[in-house]
Design an enzyme around this catalytic site. Structure first.
Site, PDB file in Angstrom:
ATOM      1  N   TYR A  60       0.851  -1.188   0.000  1.00  0.00           N
ATOM      2  CA  TYR A  60       0.000   0.000   0.000  1.00  0.00           C
ATOM      3  C   TYR A  60       0.886   1.237   0.000  1.00  0.00           C
ATOM      4  O   TYR A  60       1.930   1.259   0.659  1.00  0.00           O
ATOM      5  CB  TYR A  60      -0.906  -0.021   1.238  1.00  0.00           C
ATOM      6  CG  TYR A  60      -1.784   1.198   1.374  1.00  0.00           C
ATOM      7  CD1 TYR A  60      -2.843   1.421   0.494  1.00  0.00           C
ATOM      8  CD2 TYR A  60      -1.567   2.140   2.384  1.00  0.00           C
ATOM      9  CE1 TYR A  60      -3.654   2.541   0.612  1.00  0.00           C
ATOM     10  CE2 TYR A  60      -2.375   3.262   2.499  1.00  0.00           C
ATOM     11  CZ  TYR A  60      -3.414   3.453   1.615  1.00  0.00           C
ATOM     12  OH  TYR A  60      -4.212   4.570   1.731  1.00  0.00           O
ATOM     13  N   ASP A  74      -1.056  15.781   6.165  1.00  0.00           N
ATOM     14  CA  ASP A  74      -1.914  15.103   5.175  1.00  0.00           C
ATOM     15  C   ASP A  74      -3.190  15.915   4.964  1.00  0.00           C
ATOM     16  O   ASP A  74      -4.271  15.519   5.386  1.00  0.00           O
ATOM     17  CB  ASP A  74      -2.221  13.695   5.734  1.00  0.00           C
ATOM     18  CG  ASP A  74      -3.019  12.833   4.777  1.00  0.00           C
ATOM     19  OD1 ASP A  74      -3.034  13.125   3.570  1.00  0.00           O
ATOM     20  OD2 ASP A  74      -3.647  11.871   5.259  1.00  0.00           O
ATOM     21  N   ASP A 101      -2.996   5.480  -2.608  1.00  0.00           N
ATOM     22  CA  ASP A 101      -3.975   6.435  -2.073  1.00  0.00           C
ATOM     23  C   ASP A 101      -4.017   7.643  -3.004  1.00  0.00           C
ATOM     24  O   ASP A 101      -3.050   8.401  -3.101  1.00  0.00           O
ATOM     25  CB  ASP A 101      -3.476   6.831  -0.673  1.00  0.00           C
ATOM     26  CG  ASP A 101      -4.368   7.817   0.051  1.00  0.00           C
ATOM     27  OD1 ASP A 101      -5.317   8.330  -0.553  1.00  0.00           O
ATOM     28  OD2 ASP A 101      -4.086   8.060   1.246  1.00  0.00           O
ATOM     29  N   ASP A 103      -6.287  10.061  -2.685  1.00  0.00           N
ATOM     30  CA  ASP A 103      -7.043  11.123  -1.991  1.00  0.00           C
ATOM     31  C   ASP A 103      -8.395  11.372  -2.678  1.00  0.00           C
ATOM     32  O   ASP A 103      -9.142  10.449  -2.915  1.00  0.00           O
ATOM     33  CB  ASP A 103      -6.201  12.401  -1.893  1.00  0.00           C
ATOM     34  CG  ASP A 103      -5.043  12.259  -0.899  1.00  0.00           C
ATOM     35  OD1 ASP A 103      -5.119  11.396  -0.019  1.00  0.00           O
ATOM     36  OD2 ASP A 103      -4.062  13.011  -1.014  1.00  0.00           O
ATOM     37  N   HIS A 128      -7.319   4.270  -4.471  1.00  0.00           N
ATOM     38  CA  HIS A 128      -8.600   4.625  -3.851  1.00  0.00           C
ATOM     39  C   HIS A 128      -8.855   6.112  -3.934  1.00  0.00           C
ATOM     40  O   HIS A 128      -7.952   6.937  -3.854  1.00  0.00           O
ATOM     41  CB  HIS A 128      -8.758   4.059  -2.437  1.00  0.00           C
ATOM     42  CG  HIS A 128      -7.834   4.575  -1.379  1.00  0.00           C
ATOM     43  ND1 HIS A 128      -8.005   5.796  -0.758  1.00  0.00           N
ATOM     44  CD2 HIS A 128      -6.765   3.996  -0.787  1.00  0.00           C
ATOM     45  CE1 HIS A 128      -7.068   5.941   0.167  1.00  0.00           C
ATOM     46  NE2 HIS A 128      -6.291   4.883   0.162  1.00  0.00           N
ATOM     47  N   GLU A 130     -11.568   9.031  -2.407  1.00  0.00           N
ATOM     48  CA  GLU A 130     -12.448   9.191  -1.251  1.00  0.00           C
ATOM     49  C   GLU A 130     -13.490  10.279  -1.498  1.00  0.00           C
ATOM     50  O   GLU A 130     -13.316  11.128  -2.385  1.00  0.00           O
ATOM     51  CB  GLU A 130     -11.612   9.494  -0.002  1.00  0.00           C
ATOM     52  CG  GLU A 130     -10.946  10.851  -0.022  1.00  0.00           C
ATOM     53  CD  GLU A 130      -9.676  10.902   0.835  1.00  0.00           C
ATOM     54  OE1 GLU A 130      -9.059   9.860   1.092  1.00  0.00           O
ATOM     55  OE2 GLU A 130      -9.304  12.024   1.227  1.00  0.00           O
ATOM     56  N   CYS A 138      -6.820  13.804   7.056  1.00  0.00           N
ATOM     57  CA  CYS A 138      -6.764  12.423   7.525  1.00  0.00           C
ATOM     58  C   CYS A 138      -8.157  11.976   7.954  1.00  0.00           C
ATOM     59  O   CYS A 138      -8.872  12.706   8.637  1.00  0.00           O
ATOM     60  CB  CYS A 138      -5.786  12.324   8.695  1.00  0.00           C
ATOM     61  SG  CYS A 138      -5.990  10.798   9.638  1.00  0.00           S
ATOM     62  N   ARG A 173     -13.576   5.053  -1.346  1.00  0.00           N
ATOM     63  CA  ARG A 173     -13.518   5.170   0.126  1.00  0.00           C
ATOM     64  C   ARG A 173     -14.612   6.117   0.581  1.00  0.00           C
ATOM     65  O   ARG A 173     -14.773   7.197   0.018  1.00  0.00           O
ATOM     66  CB  ARG A 173     -12.138   5.713   0.513  1.00  0.00           C
ATOM     67  CG  ARG A 173     -12.101   6.362   1.886  1.00  0.00           C
ATOM     68  CD  ARG A 173     -10.678   6.649   2.314  1.00  0.00           C
ATOM     69  NE  ARG A 173     -10.612   7.765   3.221  1.00  0.00           N
ATOM     70  CZ  ARG A 173      -9.490   8.192   3.797  1.00  0.00           C
ATOM     71  NH1 ARG A 173      -8.339   7.587   3.541  1.00  0.00           N
ATOM     72  NH2 ARG A 173      -9.491   9.236   4.602  1.00  0.00           N
ATOM     73  N   GLU A 203     -13.894   3.681   5.846  1.00  0.00           N
ATOM     74  CA  GLU A 203     -13.005   4.476   6.712  1.00  0.00           C
ATOM     75  C   GLU A 203     -13.605   4.743   8.085  1.00  0.00           C
ATOM     76  O   GLU A 203     -14.795   5.062   8.208  1.00  0.00           O
ATOM     77  CB  GLU A 203     -12.693   5.809   6.012  1.00  0.00           C
ATOM     78  CG  GLU A 203     -11.828   6.782   6.814  1.00  0.00           C
ATOM     79  CD  GLU A 203     -10.386   6.314   7.030  1.00  0.00           C
ATOM     80  OE1 GLU A 203     -10.156   5.117   7.266  1.00  0.00           O
ATOM     81  OE2 GLU A 203      -9.481   7.168   6.967  1.00  0.00           O
ATOM     82  N   ASN A 225      -9.098  -0.370   7.282  1.00  0.00           N
ATOM     83  CA  ASN A 225      -7.916   0.449   7.533  1.00  0.00           C
ATOM     84  C   ASN A 225      -7.514   0.317   9.000  1.00  0.00           C
ATOM     85  O   ASN A 225      -8.162   0.859   9.873  1.00  0.00           O
ATOM     86  CB  ASN A 225      -8.253   1.907   7.204  1.00  0.00           C
ATOM     87  CG  ASN A 225      -7.120   2.870   7.521  1.00  0.00           C
ATOM     88  OD1 ASN A 225      -6.004   2.452   7.807  1.00  0.00           O
ATOM     89  ND2 ASN A 225      -7.403   4.160   7.454  1.00  0.00           N
TER      90      ASN A 225
HETATM   91  C1  LIG Z   1      -5.198   5.625   4.998  1.00  0.00           C
HETATM   92  C2  LIG Z   1      -4.825   7.047   4.984  1.00  0.00           C
HETATM   93  O1  LIG Z   1      -5.649   7.726   4.063  1.00  0.00           O
HETATM   94  C3  LIG Z   1      -3.384   7.209   4.479  1.00  0.00           C
HETATM   95  O2  LIG Z   1      -3.115   8.236   3.839  1.00  0.00           O
HETATM   96  O3  LIG Z   1      -2.562   6.359   4.781  1.00  0.00           O
HETATM   97  C4  LIG Z   1      -4.891   7.745   6.385  1.00  0.00           C
HETATM   98  C5  LIG Z   1      -4.100   7.038   7.450  1.00  0.00           C
HETATM   99  C6  LIG Z   1      -3.804   7.832   8.702  1.00  0.00           C
HETATM  100  O4  LIG Z   1      -3.656   9.082   8.627  1.00  0.00           O
HETATM  101  O5  LIG Z   1      -3.641   7.236   9.756  1.00  0.00           O
HETATM  102  C7  LIG Z   1      -6.362   7.940   6.760  1.00  0.00           C
HETATM  103  O6  LIG Z   1      -6.944   7.025   7.364  1.00  0.00           O
HETATM  104  O7  LIG Z   1      -6.909   8.985   6.408  1.00  0.00           O
HETATM  105 MG   LIG Z   2      -4.794   9.101   2.882  1.00  0.00          MG
END
Ligand SMILES: C[C@](O)(C(=O)O)[C@H](CC(=O)O)C(=O)O
Ligand SMILES: [Mg+2]
Length: 314
Positions: A60, A74, A101, A103, A128, A130, A138, A173, A203, A225
């Protein structure tokens, strides 16, 4: 060149020997297999090699890790080129399929379409998208928001239409659980399946019971996740299997492990004036060379390899 390399020795040295298309087929076969597919996050191509060596089913690439690696939070600051470039480097380093990811798809539906094309070109096996608004954050933080179901369906529809390899996995997602509740999240997932999503990323569900309710309501493969310090209980692979989940990511785990060790190690060097007490915590040079297949490069050109464990000082 001082020796003639055989095809088998050279295979996979400069890029993975498995084609992007074969990796995508493997990803789909894994999702259909009835066995939980475990995809730890790789913060670098080298980590992807370790993930494969230890026997996981896939890799991943986390947006949170990619941003953190650039010294950024993030919150949707990274660009498609950065994600495609880093995701491609990681995918290239392993024979395993890699899910990345993407986004929110980096903009409006047309950008989501371009995202899929770029990630396919970079050799990824799936991505993925979202349903958060831009700028995203996040999924385990409070204060996030989602777009309307209609807007997300357009985002997904554009992504699905842009796909050229029908095996490239488009995972939708939903972040709705933490905002609109579980029932709304399930309704959204059903709409996303109708829009063409192959896999649903559920999520920030709270506990095993919520994962089970999701499983019973939705008829496509589901991804859990298991990120640390977030809103979800840390469920075991066995628990996720017992409720019929198909895939699990440990997105930030390897970065958190590494950064924890680096933090402790730097403090010890600073206080002790040497790293000699830390050697047992380190990956040995010989293990690094094994992962990198140094010996096979040497067979390709025997001028390269000059390391033996016997000759090492530690
Ligand atoms: C899965 C996730 O999108 C990621 O970017 O790894 C994050 C993980 C995290 O920040 O712990 C998310 O869950 O948004
Ligand atoms: Mg992410």
């Amino acid at each position: 060149m001082t020796s003639t390399a055989s095809t088998s020795t050279v295979s996979g040295l400069f890029s993975s020997s498995t084609t992007a298309s074969a990796k995508r087929q493997a990803l789909r076969a894994g999702l259909d297999s009835g066995t939980l597919q475990r995809w730890p996050g790789a913060f670098s191509p080298l980590v992807a090699k370790l993930i494969a060596d230890i026997g996981f089913e896939g890799v991943y690439v986390s947006g949170a890790v990619l941003s953190a690696d650039l010294g950024l939070p993030d919150i949707g600051l990274t660009t498609l080129s950065e994600v495609a470039d880093r995701g491609g480097s990681i995918a290239r380093a392993t024979e395993l399929p890699t899910l990345v990811d993407a986004d929110t798809g980096f903009g409006e539906p047309m950008s989501a379409a371009r995202t899929v094309a770029a990630l396919e070109d970079a050799g990824l096996s799936g991505c993925h998208l979202e349903d958060q608004v831009n700028p995203k954050r996040c999924g385990h933080l409070d204060g996030k928001d989602v777009v309307s179901v209609g807007d997300m369906v357009k985002r997904l529809g554009a992504a699905v239409a842009a796909r050229r390899d029908s095996d490239f996995v488009i995972c939708a997602r939903t972040d709705a659980r933490a905002i609109e509740g579980l029932d709304a999240a399930i309704d959204r997932a059903k709409a996303y399946v109708d829009a063409g999503a192959d896999l649903i990323f559920t999520e920030a569900l709270r506990d095993l019971g919520e994962f089970e309710r999701f499983r019973n309501a939705v008829d496509v493969p589901l991804l859990a996740n298991m990120t640390e310090f977030g809103k979800s209980d840390l469920l075991t692979a066995e628990q996720l299997t017992s409720v019929g989940y198909n895939a699990v990511i440990y997105p930030v785990t390897t970065l958190r492990l590494a950064m924890g060790a680096v933090d402790r190690g730097l403090r010890e060097i600073s206080s002790q004036g040497t790293q000699s007490g830390l050697l047992d915590d380190m990956q040995h040079r010989s293990r690094l060379y094994e992962l990198l297949r140094y010996a096979d490069y040497n067979e390709f050109d025997s001028d390269l390899f000059d390391f033996t464990i016997e000759g090492a000082s530690q």
